[in-house]
Motif scaffolding. Structure first.
Motif, PDB file in Angstrom:
ATOM      1  N   ALA A 113       0.869  57.571  66.908  1.00  0.00           N
ATOM      2  CA  ALA A 113       1.466  57.322  65.609  1.00  0.00           C
ATOM      3  C   ALA A 113       2.997  58.031  65.548  1.00  0.00           C
ATOM      4  O   ALA A 113       3.208  59.184  66.229  1.00  0.00           O
ATOM      5  N   ASP A 117       4.503  57.286  60.061  1.00  0.00           N
ATOM      6  CA  ASP A 117       3.145  56.675  59.831  1.00  0.00           C
ATOM      7  C   ASP A 117       2.162  57.420  59.064  1.00  0.00           C
ATOM      8  O   ASP A 117       1.251  56.771  58.392  1.00  0.00           O
ATOM      9  N   ARG A 120       3.521  57.054  55.055  1.00  0.00           N
ATOM     10  CA  ARG A 120       3.638  55.771  54.182  1.00  0.00           C
ATOM     11  C   ARG A 120       3.156  55.177  53.102  1.00  0.00           C
ATOM     12  O   ARG A 120       3.247  54.960  52.080  1.00  0.00           O
ATOM     13  N   TYR A 130       0.939  51.741  59.175  1.00  0.00           N
ATOM     14  CA  TYR A 130       1.547  51.720  60.444  1.00  0.00           C
ATOM     15  C   TYR A 130       1.465  50.239  60.878  1.00  0.00           C
ATOM     16  O   TYR A 130       0.526  49.449  60.424  1.00  0.00           O
TER      17      TYR A 130
END
Length: 370
Positions: A113, A117, A120, A130
């Motif tokens: 990641a 990510d 968010r 993601y």
């Protein structure tokens, strides 16, 4: 491998009923069941696992800080569960696909990641945190236990495709009381789907202790469905790595699903909206502080003479870099226009969706007029 089915009496007794290769004081414990899965773990691999857990703890503390500063709507801390997540996550193959709950920041880290990510979704910018295809991991699941059914469906798809992938589902002890988890195990066993169920038993389903849900180890439920299981010390990163390698090998070889119960502890709140002091005794928390998964591995590394200042400095720099990029990504996110919520819902134009878009546009316009 099969679990001990002695009733759980208390925490101390509970912890004697797990498989481990590192004792609470960092002493290496011979384990004929797990040791064969660790034959390739050399000094560098041990240092890498140590780095991973420290970086994860830094990611987690940054997430909490961002939420407290009003930059995130919520955060689900994983402090104390680093060994369970890093150990199992590092055992996964690139082609495997993960179906997480909402606390698997460490598994995300092992899947590659990017800093943005992690935040968010919690910032409310996008529905999925993601690109699932990029890191081999489904979006974080808020509905308790729902991801287990998704994993089994994916696993049955793997069978039809004839590949050697494995679907992996992570969930907490509280989810084992949900119908979805039990139904998922019925289907997985019936179709011999290549699925691994990973239960992170962190002892608290929000404010309810695991002993209220089950008087017996949770790993004991899986054999009743025809699924072999193992109960490991979730604060022992090597035991978690070995157990996951066993489970993946079992599922990948066509023998059907496997189940892991990683006995660990949630050191922080259920989420940043929770106050664990209202239901949890400080003495219990202190008891688990002495079983810190990072301190345990560090004790083992010290005994082997592997920890030095260069490693410490390198890990600290890496952790700070990830946290800094995570914060910058969070603060730099641009909220999409409200009408963008309709984008990508259908591959082709859809009259019903267009009508809803027009109605929502009129609703927004009313505020501008006012």
């Amino acid at each position: 491998m099969s679990p001990n089915t002695t009733p759980i009496v208390d925490t101390e007794h509970d912890l004697e009923m797990v498989e481990r290769v590192l004792g609470p004081d960092g002493t290496r414990v011979p384990n004929p069941d797990l040791d064969p899965f660790l034959s390739d773990i050399d000094d560098q691999a041990l240092l890498d696992l140590h780095r991973d857990m420290l970086v994860l703890r830094r990611i987690d503390s940054e997430g909490v800080a961002l939420q407290r500063q009003g930059q995130l709507g919520l955060w689900a801390p994983c402090n104390g569960q680093e060994a369970a997540q890093i150990g199992t996550g590092r055992a996964l193959a690139a082609q495997d696909f993960v179906f997480p709950s909402y606390r698997e920041h460490g598994v995300m880290y092992t899947r590659g990641a990017e800093p943005g990510d992690y935040v968010r979704m919690w910032r409310g910018e996008e529905g999925a945190a993601y690109d699932p295809a990029r890191i081999g991991m489904a979006p974080l699941q808020i509905i308790i236990g729902a991801q287990t059914l998704h994993a089994v469906g994916y696993g049955i798809g793997i069978q039809h495709d004839g590949t050697d992938e494995v679907a992996v589902s992570y969930f907490g002890d509280g989810a084992t009381s949900q119908g979805d988890v039990n139904e998922a195990m019925v289907f997985a066993a019936s179709f011999r789907a290549p699925v691994v169920f990973v239960c992170q038993n962190n002892h608290w389903a929000i404010s309810e202790p695991v002993g209220l849900q089950s008087q017996y180890p949770l790993a004991g439920r899986a054999p009743a469905f025809g699924i072999p299981s193992v109960r490991v010390d979730g604060n022992d990163v090597l035991a978690c790595l070995a157990a996951m390698r066993w489970a993946l090998g079992h599922a990948r070889s066509g023998k059907g699903p496997a189940y892991i119960e990683a006995v660990t502890y949630r050191m922080g709140p259920h989420t940043t909206a929770d106050d664990p002091k209202r239901y949890r005794d400080e003495a219990e928390l202190e008891q688990w502080r002495r079983r810190d998964p990072i301190a345990r591995l560090e004790a083992y590394l010290h005994a082997k003479g592997l920890l030095d200042q260069a490693h410490h400095d390198a890990v600290q720099a890496e952790a700070d870099r990830v946290a800094k990029e995570m914060r910058a990504a969070c603060l730099g996110m641009t909220t999409r226009p409200p009408l963008a919520v309709f984008d990508g819902v259908y591959a082709e134009p859809h009259s019903g969706l267009e009508r809803q878009r027009d109605q929502y546009a009129a609703y927004l316009a009313a505020f501008e007029e006012a």
